[in-house]
Write a protein that holds these residues in place. Structure first.
Motif, mmCIF file in Angstrom:
data_model
loop_
_atom_site.group_PDB
_atom_site.id
_atom_site.type_symbol
_atom_site.label_atom_id
_atom_site.label_comp_id
_atom_site.label_asym_id
_atom_site.label_seq_id
_atom_site.Cartn_x
_atom_site.Cartn_y
_atom_site.Cartn_z
ATOM 1 N N CYS A 49 0.976 -0.980 0.119
ATOM 2 C CA CYS A 49 -0.106 -0.056 0.266
ATOM 3 C C CYS A 49 1.110 0.638 0.137
ATOM 4 O O CYS A 49 1.504 1.684 1.090
ATOM 5 C CB CYS A 49 -0.650 0.102 1.243
ATOM 6 S SG CYS A 49 -1.600 -1.515 1.412
ATOM 7 N N SER A 66 1.813 4.858 0.320
ATOM 8 C CA SER A 66 0.998 6.065 0.997
ATOM 9 C C SER A 66 1.735 7.512 0.649
ATOM 10 O O SER A 66 0.593 8.507 0.435
ATOM 11 C CB SER A 66 1.889 6.269 2.059
ATOM 12 O OG SER A 66 2.784 6.585 2.466
ATOM 13 N N SER A 71 -4.090 9.036 0.093
ATOM 14 C CA SER A 71 -5.206 8.659 1.140
ATOM 15 C C SER A 71 -6.557 9.277 -0.035
ATOM 16 O O SER A 71 -6.853 10.521 -0.189
ATOM 17 C CB SER A 71 -4.778 8.331 2.170
ATOM 18 O OG SER A 71 -5.133 9.393 2.745
ATOM 19 N N CYS A 73 -5.017 -2.459 1.511
ATOM 20 C CA CYS A 73 -5.338 -1.154 1.221
ATOM 21 C C CYS A 73 -6.245 -0.662 1.105
ATOM 22 O O CYS A 73 -6.708 0.288 -0.228
ATOM 23 C CB CYS A 73 -3.863 -0.588 -0.059
ATOM 24 S SG CYS A 73 -2.605 -2.273 -0.233
ATOM 25 N N GLN A 91 -5.531 3.678 0.591
ATOM 26 C CA GLN A 91 -4.059 4.017 -0.461
ATOM 27 C C GLN A 91 -4.331 4.700 -1.609
ATOM 28 O O GLN A 91 -5.442 3.521 -1.949
ATOM 29 C CB GLN A 91 -3.091 3.670 -0.185
ATOM 30 C CG GLN A 91 -2.748 3.531 0.962
ATOM 31 C CD GLN A 91 -3.023 2.946 2.509
ATOM 32 O OE1 GLN A 91 -4.142 2.342 1.977
ATOM 33 N NE2 GLN A 91 -2.761 3.075 3.344
ATOM 34 N N ALA A 125 -1.783 1.223 -4.996
ATOM 35 C CA ALA A 125 -1.325 0.199 -4.483
ATOM 36 C C ALA A 125 -0.450 -1.368 -5.299
ATOM 37 O O ALA A 125 -1.437 -0.937 -7.171
ATOM 38 C CB ALA A 125 -2.624 -0.355 -3.735
#
Length: 261
Positions: free
Chosen positions: A35, A37, A41, A111, A114, A117
């Protein structure tokens, strides 16, 4: 993966993560996931979330595609989502679509918010992002595994493996097209007690030189280990070798000549 929660929610979150990760481990052929970042998000039921769900639910909807490579985008401006699904070159169309569809369910659970991914199964890869990922050669994030068992003749094994992967890399990069950049084959040599079976693959939206560079870089992570099996996967390419045949009739085969000692 670090998770920061209030003490009030800690037990609930830990339990939920345990359930999701346990489900992932139980998925046939599931390998690894990330996932990411860096791209931020999203919140539940946001426009981006809706676009992501729409893209993933339609990623494999074109049943005319029988070569295992799906790429789509959906949405506009900052809420636009890009997705890629790629199956191993020997995987049949129905099995490929099933693998990618299973990936869409699992990856969005692993995830949940996020924007970017990636996840790998044994026979397919799925990735999505809020940035354009088509035609980009990317070697991270990656994962690799190596068998704990050493080859009997490590030096000989490494030479034959190097030669095989080099041959297959040239075939996948140079002979592949915009539908498939894949090669599979095997190699053996005098005084080598086992046959080595290998597969290399690039995302077919890469240029030849980018495919070659990706595979060379990926193989450097597992080369010269002397282990009887190994694999490495990146967003743009993957390599696997074993001491048994693990693929179906390949689209392209290559028997690498034995190196001289």
């Amino acid at each position: 993966m670090a998770v920061f929660v209030s003490s009030r929610l800690h037990s609930y979150v830990c339990c939920l993560l345990f359930i999701i990760i346990s489900q992932a481990s139980a998925q046939p052929g599931f390998l690894d996931y990330f996932c990411l970042s860096d791209e931020g998000s999203f919140t539940a039921n946001s426009t981006y979330h809706t676009n992501l769900n729409t893209l993933l639910s339609n990623l494999t909807s074109n049943t005319q595609i029988d070569y295992g490579f799906y790429n789509r985008s959906y949405g506009e401006n900052s809420d636009k989502v890009y997705g890629i699904g790629l199956c191993r070159g020997d995987v049949k169309a129905d099995e490929c679509r099933s693998c990618i569809n299973n990936s869409t369910v699992l990856l969005t659970q692993l995830c949940p918010n996020q924007k970017e991914a990636i996840g790998w199964y044994d026979k397919c890869m799925l990735r999505y992002s809020n940035r354009s990922i088509f035609g980009l050669m990317e070697t991270s994030p990656l994962f690799y595994t190596l068998e704990l068992v050493n080859a009997t003749n490590v030096d000989r094994f490494n030479q034959v493996l190097d030669n095989l992967v080099e041959n297959l890399t040239g075939i996948a990069a140079a002979s592949g097209d915009s539908r498939r950049k894949y090669a599979a084959g095997n190699a053996t040599a005098t005084n080598l007690e086992t046959t080595i079976y290998g597969v290399v693959q690039c995302s077919p939206d890469l240029f030849e030189q980018d495919c070659n560079r990706c595979l060379v870089d990926a193989f450097s992570r597992i080369a010269s280990s002397g282990k009887i099996s190994g694999r490495v996967a990146t967003p743009s390419c993957n390599i696997r070798y074993e001491n048994f045949r693990f693929y179906d009739e390949p689209s392209t085969t290559a028997d690498a000549p034995a190196p001289s000692l």
